[in-house]
Design an enzyme around this catalytic site. Structure first.
Site, PDB file in Angstrom:
ATOM      1  N   MET A 115     123.151  75.374   0.356  1.00 31.84           N
ATOM      2  CA  MET A 115     124.319  75.773   1.090  1.00 31.84           C
ATOM      3  C   MET A 115     123.896  76.851   2.097  1.00 31.84           C
ATOM      4  O   MET A 115     123.898  78.030   1.791  1.00 31.84           O
ATOM      5  CB  MET A 115     125.384  76.305   0.129  1.00 31.84           C
ATOM      6  CG  MET A 115     126.453  77.053   0.841  1.00 31.84           C
ATOM      7  SD  MET A 115     127.864  77.707  -0.067  1.00 31.84           S
ATOM      8  CE  MET A 115     127.573  77.560  -1.759  1.00 31.84           C
ATOM      9  N   PRO A 116     123.520  76.471   3.311  1.00 37.25           N
ATOM     10  CA  PRO A 116     123.150  77.458   4.322  1.00 37.25           C
ATOM     11  C   PRO A 116     124.348  78.301   4.752  1.00 37.25           C
ATOM     12  O   PRO A 116     125.480  77.827   4.797  1.00 37.25           O
ATOM     13  CB  PRO A 116     122.661  76.608   5.503  1.00 37.25           C
ATOM     14  CG  PRO A 116     122.341  75.283   4.923  1.00 37.25           C
ATOM     15  CD  PRO A 116     123.282  75.104   3.772  1.00 37.25           C
ATOM     16  N   ILE A 117     124.064  79.552   5.038  1.00 31.49           N
ATOM     17  CA  ILE A 117     125.065  80.455   5.580  1.00 31.49           C
ATOM     18  C   ILE A 117     124.593  80.890   6.955  1.00 31.49           C
ATOM     19  O   ILE A 117     123.474  81.397   7.105  1.00 31.49           O
ATOM     20  CB  ILE A 117     125.268  81.688   4.686  1.00 31.49           C
ATOM     21  CG1 ILE A 117     125.740  81.269   3.302  1.00 31.49           C
ATOM     22  CG2 ILE A 117     126.250  82.663   5.332  1.00 31.49           C
ATOM     23  CD1 ILE A 117     125.762  82.399   2.292  1.00 31.49           C
ATOM     24  N   ASN A 120     128.298  77.270   5.565  1.00 35.66           N
ATOM     25  CA  ASN A 120     129.264  78.351   5.717  1.00 35.66           C
ATOM     26  C   ASN A 120     128.906  79.091   7.001  1.00 35.66           C
ATOM     27  O   ASN A 120     127.734  79.404   7.234  1.00 35.66           O
ATOM     28  CB  ASN A 120     129.183  79.335   4.555  1.00 35.66           C
ATOM     29  CG  ASN A 120     129.740  78.744   3.287  1.00 35.66           C
ATOM     30  OD1 ASN A 120     130.936  78.711   3.097  1.00 35.66           O
ATOM     31  ND2 ASN A 120     128.859  78.253   2.434  1.00 35.66           N
TER      32      ASN A 120
END
Length: 66
Positions: free
Chosen positions: A1-3, A41
């Protein structure tokens, strides 16, 4: 889940931020060879110009509000 964290001067509308988020996520997916946009995100941090300096110069002095 990259931010993806975006810090910028305040003043962009929600619509502008949505467009920025779309471009960033789509660009990341293209560059990384795939992915699902819902896995990303994007966090926007609105910064006042008087809270940002480059070297010795305050951005509120360099870019005064009109």
């Amino acid at each position: 889940m990259p931010i993806i964290r975006v810090e910028m001067f305040k003043g962009r509308s929600p619509e502008q931020k949505k467009a920025i988020a779309r471009e960033l996520v789509d660009g990341f997916i293209r560059g990384a060879g795939g992915g699902n946009p819902s896995s990303f995100n994007v966090v926007f941090v609105d910064v006042e110009k008087h809270d940002w300096a480059v070297g010795h110069e305050m951005m509120s002095e360099k870019y005064p509000d009109k």
